[in-house]
Design an enzyme around this catalytic site. Structure first.
Site, PDB file in Angstrom:
ATOM      1  N   LEU A 155     -45.314  20.650 -12.580  1.00 37.38           N
ATOM      2  CA  LEU A 155     -45.284  21.985 -11.969  1.00 37.38           C
ATOM      3  C   LEU A 155     -43.953  22.683 -12.217  1.00 37.38           C
ATOM      4  O   LEU A 155     -42.918  22.038 -12.395  1.00 37.38           O
ATOM      5  CB  LEU A 155     -45.583  21.918 -10.476  1.00 37.38           C
ATOM      6  CG  LEU A 155     -44.627  21.195  -9.519  1.00 37.38           C
ATOM      7  CD1 LEU A 155     -43.375  21.987  -9.208  1.00 37.38           C
ATOM      8  CD2 LEU A 155     -45.351  20.882  -8.236  1.00 37.38           C
ATOM      9  N   GLY A 260     -30.887  33.394 -21.885  1.00 35.56           N
ATOM     10  CA  GLY A 260     -30.279  33.483 -20.555  1.00 35.56           C
ATOM     11  C   GLY A 260     -28.940  32.779 -20.520  1.00 35.56           C
ATOM     12  O   GLY A 260     -28.350  32.469 -21.569  1.00 35.56           O
ATOM     13  N   GLY A 264     -31.064  25.185 -16.095  1.00 39.33           N
ATOM     14  CA  GLY A 264     -30.552  24.455 -14.933  1.00 39.33           C
ATOM     15  C   GLY A 264     -31.706  23.966 -14.091  1.00 39.33           C
ATOM     16  O   GLY A 264     -32.797  23.719 -14.592  1.00 39.33           O
ATOM     17  N   CYS A 267     -34.400  19.598 -12.646  1.00 40.04           N
ATOM     18  CA  CYS A 267     -35.101  18.728 -13.594  1.00 40.04           C
ATOM     19  C   CYS A 267     -34.478  18.673 -14.999  1.00 40.04           C
ATOM     20  O   CYS A 267     -34.110  17.588 -15.453  1.00 40.04           O
ATOM     21  CB  CYS A 267     -36.560  19.145 -13.707  1.00 40.04           C
ATOM     22  SG  CYS A 267     -37.478  18.781 -12.195  1.00 40.04           S
ATOM     23  N   LYS A 328     -33.621  29.912 -10.732  1.00 39.47           N
ATOM     24  CA  LYS A 328     -34.492  30.887 -11.385  1.00 39.47           C
ATOM     25  C   LYS A 328     -35.177  31.704 -10.287  1.00 39.47           C
ATOM     26  O   LYS A 328     -35.027  31.383  -9.103  1.00 39.47           O
ATOM     27  CB  LYS A 328     -35.518  30.203 -12.281  1.00 39.47           C
ATOM     28  CG  LYS A 328     -36.500  29.320 -11.552  1.00 39.47           C
ATOM     29  CD  LYS A 328     -37.519  28.827 -12.535  1.00 39.47           C
ATOM     30  CE  LYS A 328     -38.641  28.099 -11.859  1.00 39.47           C
ATOM     31  NZ  LYS A 328     -39.709  27.729 -12.730  1.00 39.47           N
ATOM     32  N   ARG A 335     -30.208  23.807  -6.702  1.00 41.80           N
ATOM     33  CA  ARG A 335     -29.715  22.572  -7.318  1.00 41.80           C
ATOM     34  C   ARG A 335     -29.457  22.789  -8.803  1.00 41.80           C
ATOM     35  O   ARG A 335     -30.324  23.256  -9.522  1.00 41.80           O
ATOM     36  CB  ARG A 335     -30.735  21.435  -7.125  1.00 41.80           C
ATOM     37  CG  ARG A 335     -30.842  20.968  -5.680  1.00 41.80           C
ATOM     38  CD  ARG A 335     -31.890  19.894  -5.507  1.00 41.80           C
ATOM     39  NE  ARG A 335     -33.240  20.386  -5.722  1.00 41.80           N
ATOM     40  CZ  ARG A 335     -34.335  19.634  -5.631  1.00 41.80           C
ATOM     41  NH1 ARG A 335     -34.222  18.354  -5.331  1.00 41.80           N
ATOM     42  NH2 ARG A 335     -35.524  20.150  -5.835  1.00 41.80           N
TER      43      ARG A 335
END
Ligand code: NAD
Length: 446
Positions: A155, A260, A264, A267, A328, A335
């Site tokens: 996901l 961008g 980050g 994950c 995002k 995190r």
């Protein structure tokens, strides 16, 4: 089916709510008392589009329950999903497996030998973890009847609910037919809704590898387009035109070609480092993954430099206006957020600067991370408020509402009119017409 989920974080909670909505009886377990108390009051503990209403619906109907007690939570469960964190080890950067093994150890003592249970590992874990969890449970409870499967999660945060109900594929790494069929049964309602979705059955170790390989590939794709953006800035090309021309090639595909400030989140950074660690241990050189990790780390620092150098000669005590803190849009998760990393880099490299920040969802999470810098950080209530007295406005997270910022209103509020737009959210032409200097990503001037 009766399903228990261990861990109610960004994966466990949407998964639990989704499985409840499919008609299963779900119990979510977490060791954090404050989370379970909030969930038991029918409130979400994290921001995800659509999660709140779905949780309330299934909570009221009794399809989902919450507990801190492992023994109570897993009682009678045919499937127990492990969805605890696997953060990077602070020194080696390998996946820190303590939460998975602690959960498996506690689970072992709660399983009953007269019932068959499938322990499904949804956490992203090093290859071979399934074997270790299997041995651990067998050692702690020799009579128990169980199988361990790998059930990696794909996901996207910000789209967790959507992705649960519309997966591209479900990967099941099982070494027995019985376990495979139990997982197939659990996903049957979802597969009926999505006949195009493949349930891919593979070896457990292949499944564990698929998750790392997929994330490493996606991280590499982002890093690739970011390097191309740098190239465009120097050559006068436009990265969006380049990405469109590339993406129309079906072999390449359109997704993950947005430039961008660097990737980050919880994950990509940790999973690329974890597979790099595993590769080194096995004397395999994953040179592309390594280049991606190093290149992305450098990019974050370069973005901070971009922002700092605009006012280097103008202000000894500059004020930076920061739009976006989450890693995002669509999430409150900070995190390993590029925005937070860039912000911390600025605060560290320019001890006399101050910052004004705003994020539509992530203010609370950012506040705890920014504790050491509190005296120099002003938390604002809107994007416009960030502009008051700022010398540079930096857009770091791609929240759609930032593109609606009224630059004509913002300009006179700022001390100097500079924009560094790391997400290309604002209109360069409008900004230039209003007297701003403007620098976006990958927009070559020719
Ligand atoms: P998270 O930190 O948001 O949630 C983990 C939860 O597990 C926490 O609430 C924690 O209190 C709980 N927990 C830890 N040990 C426990 C124990 N022994 N018993 C009960 N609860 C326990 O983590 P997350 O983002 O949901 O990630 C979970 C796993 O899924 C990780 O391995 C991650 O790599 C993987 N993953 C995450 C995402 C994502 O987008 N966040 C996507 C795919 C895969």
């Amino acid at each position: 089916m009766k399903v228990a989920i261990i861990g109610t974080g960004y994966v466990g909670l949407p998964t639990g709510v989704g499985l409840a909505e499919l008609g299963h009886e779900v119990v979510c377990i977490d060791r954090e008392v404050y989370k379970i108390e909030k969930l038991q009051a029918g409130q979400v503990t994290l921001y995800e589009d659509g999660l709140d209403s779905l949780l309330q619906k299934n909570f009221k109907s009794g399809h989902i329950k919450f507990t801190t007690s492992m023994s109570e939570g897993v009682k009678g469960a045919q499937v127990v999903v492990i969805a605890v964190g696997t953060p990077p080890h602070p020194v080696t950067h390998e996946a820190d497996m303590r939460y998975v093994y602690e959960a498996a150890t506690e689970l072992a003592s709660c399983l009953h030998n007269n019932e068959y249970t499938v322990v499904a590992n949804k956490s992203t874990v090093p290859v071979g973890t399934g074997d270790n969890v299997e041995s651990l449970i067998a050692k702690n409870n020799p009579d128990v009847n169980f199988d361990v499967v790998s059930l990696p999660e794909f996901l996207r945060e910000g789209y967790a609910v959507h992705d649960f109900f519309h997966p591209d594929r479900i990967v099941v790494g099982a070494n027995t037919d019985r376990a495979r069929e139990v997982i197939r049964e659990m996903y049957k309602p979802l597969l009926t809704l999505n006949p195009q979705c493949t349930l891919l059955c593979v070896k457990r170790r292949s499944s564990e590898t698929i998750k790392y390989a997929a994330n490493s590939f996606l991280a590499t794709k982002i890093h690739f387009i970011n390097e191309m953006a740098d190239f465009c800035e120097c050559t006068g090309a436009d990265i969006y035109e380049v990405a469109q021309g590339m993406g129309l090639d079906k072999r390449i595909g359109k997704s993950f070609l947005q430039p961008g400030p660097g990737f980050g989140g919880s994950c990509f950074p940790k999973d690329t480092m974890a597979i790099d660690f595993m590769a080194l241990q096995n004397n395999v050189n994953l040179s592309i993954v390594r280049a991606t990790i190093d290149g992305n780390n450098k990019r974050i620092k370069d973005m901070a430099t971009r922002i700092l150098e605009v006012v280097e000669h103008e202000e000894a005590e500059p004020c930076f206006g920061i739009l976006g803190l989450a890693f995002k849009n669509g999430t409150d998760d900070c995190r390993v957020s590029p925005a937070m990393q860039i912000l911390q880099e600025i605060l560290h490299r320019k001890p006399k600067c101050s910052v004004r920040v705003f994020d539509p969802e992530a203010m609370e999470n950012a506040r705890s991370i920014l504790q050491p810098y509190m005296a120099r950080v002003t938390f604002c209530d809107s994007a416009l408020e960030v502009c008051t007295g700022a010398d540079v406005l930096a857009v770091l997270t791609e929240w759609p509402e930032f593109s609606e910022l009224d630059l004509a209103q913002a300009a006179p509020m700022m001390r100097h009119q500079h924009i560094i737009d790391c997400r290309n959210m604002l209109s360069p032409q409008k900004a230039l017409n209003l007297g701003f200097t403007y620098r976006g990503i990958g927009l070559g001037r020719s």
